[in-house]
Enzyme design. Structure first.
Site, PDB file in Angstrom:
ATOM      1  CD  GLU A   9     -54.224  97.732 -75.382  1.00 22.72           C
ATOM      2  OE1 GLU A   9     -53.513  96.722 -75.245  1.00 22.72           O
ATOM      3  OE2 GLU A   9     -53.796  98.898 -75.253  1.00 22.72           O
ATOM      4  CD  GLU A  40     -49.890  98.921 -80.395  1.00 22.62           C
ATOM      5  OE1 GLU A  40     -48.717  98.512 -80.541  1.00 22.62           O
ATOM      6  OE2 GLU A  40     -50.596  98.626 -79.405  1.00 22.62           O
TER       7      GLU A  40
END
Length: 287
Positions: free
Chosen positions: A172, A167
């Site tokens: 974020e 990932e």
């Protein structure tokens, strides 16, 4: 985004192309020949969405699929809805993902009746890339419990599972850190809170929700570099993993989502106002 949804379709890859051009120097009569320069690589646009279209329309189904359901893995509080309910074009060249404190359809979540709705989009089965510059221009929401993300998952997740799929979190943000974003790698032996990454903070107390910012990774064999508005803030290679497996030399697909609550951001509280929006100006991949 730490842990992905468990229900997801994984399909075939799209091939990407590189366009190269070469120039040659011509020597004047009697002059020594000038060495021919190395071929120059030209960026090729592999994927692009500028989200142009009528206000209220859904995203291009040829580029994106909409995920639905809840996410017990992260203990998020929202239900991801279909179509244009929580992800729609604004008619001004933007995609707006909206998180609302509502449940008109009586959606059920892992904790009971869902309290919030939002949206999550991915390009699985539509587009994958191995390497390149992956970027998006975004304006994030604000408030406790908000968790917007722009990220990628290994296209083999259906076969090998997470975190073996790998990932790459391009960006974020959690609402309790309004002026900070995070870029992270997750893989076998370095997943969840053990991911390998770094944070980038705006100077002077400015919040990322105040305006648009450009988030990108430049990804090549055995190397990923993160930047915000062109400012590089970290580079990761296999040397950073302490001997663990590097899971990033294969095809990945893209994900955009706005989560509400969860282990990392914590749940909304009395200070959180709704609706909140993640506004996306564009997403581009160049190789």
């Amino acid at each position: 985004m730490t842990v992905p949804l468990s229900r997801r379709r994984r399909t075939a890859l799209f091939a990407l192309s590189l366009v190269c051009c070469a120039t040659a120097a011509v020597a004047a009569p009697g002059a020594a020949a000038t060495p021919e320069p190395a071929p120059a690589r030209t960026k090729a646009l592999a994927f692009s969405d500028d989200f142009n279209g009528p206000a209220g329309s859904a995203v291009d189904g040829g580029k994106w699929q909409i995920e639905t359901g809840d996410n017990v893995n992260n203990h998020e509080r929202q239900f991801y809805t279909s179509g244009n309910k929580n992800a729609a074009l604004d008619g001004q060249g933007n995609l707006v993902i909206t998180a609302r404190k509502e449940n008109p359809s009586n959606y059920q979540c892992w904790y009971g009746r869902c309290e919030y709705t939002s949206a999550r989009l991915n390009t699985a089965g539509k587009f994958t890339t191995t390497y390149g510059r992956v970027e998006a221009r975004l304006k994030v929401p604000r408030g406790q419990g908000m968790w917007p993300a722009f990220w990628m998952l290994g296209n083999d997740i259906g076969q090998v599972g997470w975190p073996n799929s790998g990932e790459i979190d391009v960006m974020e943000n959690v609402g309790k850190e309004p002026n900070t974003v995070h870029g992270t790698l997750h893989g076998p032996g370095y997943s969840g809170s053990g991911g390998i990454g770094a944070a980038y903070s705006l100077p002077g107390g400015e919040a990322f929700a105040d305006k648009f910012h450009t988030f990108a990774v430049d990804w090549s064999p055995n190397k990923v570099t993160w930047s915000v508005n062109g400012q590089v803030y970290q580079t990761r290679t296999p040397a950073d993993l302490g001997g663990k497996q590097w899971a990033f030399n294969k095809p990945f697909f893209l994900i955009l989502n706005l989560a509400v609550g969860g282990y990392w951001p914590g749940d909304p509280d009395g200070s959180t106002t709704f609706p909140q929006t993640l506004t996306v100006d564009y997403v581009r991949v160049t190789t």
